[in-house]
Design a protein around this motif. Structure first.
Motif, short mmCIF file in Angstrom:
data_model
loop_
_atom_site.label_atom_id
_atom_site.label_comp_id
_atom_site.label_asym_id
_atom_site.label_seq_id
_atom_site.Cartn_x
_atom_site.Cartn_y
_atom_site.Cartn_z
N ARG A 3 0.83 -1.21 0.00
CA ARG A 3 0.00 0.00 0.00
C ARG A 3 0.87 1.26 0.00
O ARG A 3 0.59 2.22 -0.71
CB ARG A 3 -0.93 -0.01 1.20
CG ARG A 3 -1.87 1.16 1.21
CD ARG A 3 -2.84 1.06 2.34
NE ARG A 3 -3.66 2.26 2.36
CZ ARG A 3 -4.46 2.59 3.33
NH1 ARG A 3 -4.61 1.79 4.36
NH2 ARG A 3 -5.15 3.70 3.30
N LEU A 7 1.04 3.99 -2.88
CA LEU A 7 0.79 5.39 -2.53
C LEU A 7 1.90 6.28 -3.05
O LEU A 7 1.65 7.32 -3.65
CB LEU A 7 0.66 5.55 -1.02
CG LEU A 7 0.60 6.97 -0.48
CD1 LEU A 7 -0.66 7.68 -0.97
CD2 LEU A 7 0.62 6.95 1.02
N VAL A 10 1.64 6.57 -6.86
CA VAL A 10 0.56 7.46 -7.26
C VAL A 10 0.94 8.91 -7.01
O VAL A 10 0.73 9.78 -7.85
CB VAL A 10 -0.75 7.10 -6.52
CG1 VAL A 10 -1.83 8.13 -6.75
CG2 VAL A 10 -1.24 5.73 -6.97
N LEU A 11 1.54 9.17 -5.86
CA LEU A 11 1.97 10.53 -5.54
C LEU A 11 3.01 10.99 -6.54
O LEU A 11 2.97 12.12 -7.03
CB LEU A 11 2.53 10.58 -4.11
CG LEU A 11 2.97 11.94 -3.59
CD1 LEU A 11 1.79 12.91 -3.58
CD2 LEU A 11 3.53 11.81 -2.20
N ALA A 14 1.43 11.80 -9.89
CA ALA A 14 0.68 13.04 -9.85
C ALA A 14 1.57 14.25 -9.94
O ALA A 14 1.31 15.18 -10.68
CB ALA A 14 -0.15 13.10 -8.57
N HIS A 62 -2.67 18.02 -7.98
CA HIS A 62 -3.17 17.46 -6.72
C HIS A 62 -4.36 18.23 -6.18
O HIS A 62 -4.47 19.43 -6.35
CB HIS A 62 -2.07 17.50 -5.66
CG HIS A 62 -0.92 16.62 -5.96
ND1 HIS A 62 -0.95 15.27 -5.77
CD2 HIS A 62 0.30 16.90 -6.49
CE1 HIS A 62 0.20 14.75 -6.14
NE2 HIS A 62 0.98 15.73 -6.59
N SER A 72 -6.61 16.66 -10.59
CA SER A 72 -7.08 15.27 -10.59
C SER A 72 -6.09 14.31 -11.25
O SER A 72 -6.35 13.13 -11.36
CB SER A 72 -8.43 15.17 -11.30
OG SER A 72 -8.31 15.61 -12.64
N GLY A 74 -2.86 13.79 -10.16
CA GLY A 74 -2.17 13.12 -9.07
C GLY A 74 -3.13 12.76 -7.96
O GLY A 74 -4.32 13.08 -8.02
N PRO A 75 -2.62 12.11 -6.95
CA PRO A 75 -3.50 11.70 -5.85
C PRO A 75 -4.06 12.89 -5.07
O PRO A 75 -3.45 13.95 -5.01
CB PRO A 75 -2.59 10.86 -4.96
CG PRO A 75 -1.21 11.25 -5.31
CD PRO A 75 -1.23 11.71 -6.73
N ASN A 76 -5.21 12.66 -4.51
CA ASN A 76 -5.85 13.62 -3.62
C ASN A 76 -5.11 13.56 -2.29
O ASN A 76 -5.18 12.55 -1.58
CB ASN A 76 -7.32 13.25 -3.46
CG ASN A 76 -8.07 14.20 -2.55
OD1 ASN A 76 -7.54 14.72 -1.58
ND2 ASN A 76 -9.34 14.39 -2.85
N ASP A 79 -7.04 12.89 0.92
CA ASP A 79 -7.36 11.48 1.17
C ASP A 79 -6.13 10.70 1.64
O ASP A 79 -6.22 9.86 2.52
CB ASP A 79 -7.92 10.82 -0.10
CG ASP A 79 -9.30 11.33 -0.48
OD1 ASP A 79 -9.98 11.96 0.38
OD2 ASP A 79 -9.70 11.13 -1.63
N LEU A 80 -4.98 10.99 1.04
CA LEU A 80 -3.76 10.25 1.38
C LEU A 80 -3.20 10.60 2.75
O LEU A 80 -2.64 9.75 3.42
CB LEU A 80 -2.67 10.50 0.33
CG LEU A 80 -2.89 9.88 -1.02
CD1 LEU A 80 -1.74 10.23 -1.95
CD2 LEU A 80 -3.01 8.37 -0.89
#
Length: 124
Positions: A3, A7, A10-11, A14, A62, A72, A74-76, A79-80
């Motif tokens: 995970r 993460l 994804v970061l 983004a 982000h 949108s 990259g990751p939010n 939320d992260l």
């Protein structure tokens, strides 16, 4: 462990998509701000500097409510809710489609944006 790796990927993607390509001198004002906040040593100034660096380099990709960012690609980040060490590592090294910002941003700017993001992410 998977995970965290996902993460980070994804970061990285983004931030890479954002490109941080503000080569029109935006970084220079952030660099000036960096020396000002370091000289004053105030947490409020550091937060303002981190927000400025984020707005100039990360906002396009982000989502981060505190910065008014709704990217949108990259990751939010709300939320992260990444911790500071994760943000520093990702910004320095990039990964996936995200470029590394080491050498594009000063160490003080990276520290400021990491502190800012890790402090304000996830706040409603």
């Amino acid at each position: 462990m998977f995970r965290l790796g996902a993460l980070l990927l994804v970061l990285a993607l983004a931030i890479a998509a954002c490109g941080g390509g503000d080569d029109n001198g935006g970084g220079s004002s952030a660099a000036r701000s960096s020396s000002q906040s370091t000289a004053s040593g105030g947490a409020q100034n550091a937060s303002a500097e981190g927000k400025q660096v984020f707005t100039q380099n990360c906002k396009g990709c982000h989502t981060l409510k505190d910065a008014g960012a709704t990217g949108s690609v990259g990751p939010n980040l709300d939320d992260l809710k990444p911790d500071k060490a994760t943000v520093v590592r990702q910004v320095n090294n990039g990964g996936g489609q995200m470029p590394a910002f080491k050498g594009k941003l000063t160490g003080a700017q990276i520290d400021a944006v990491a502190t800012y993001v890790s402090t304000v992410s996830g706040q409603s």
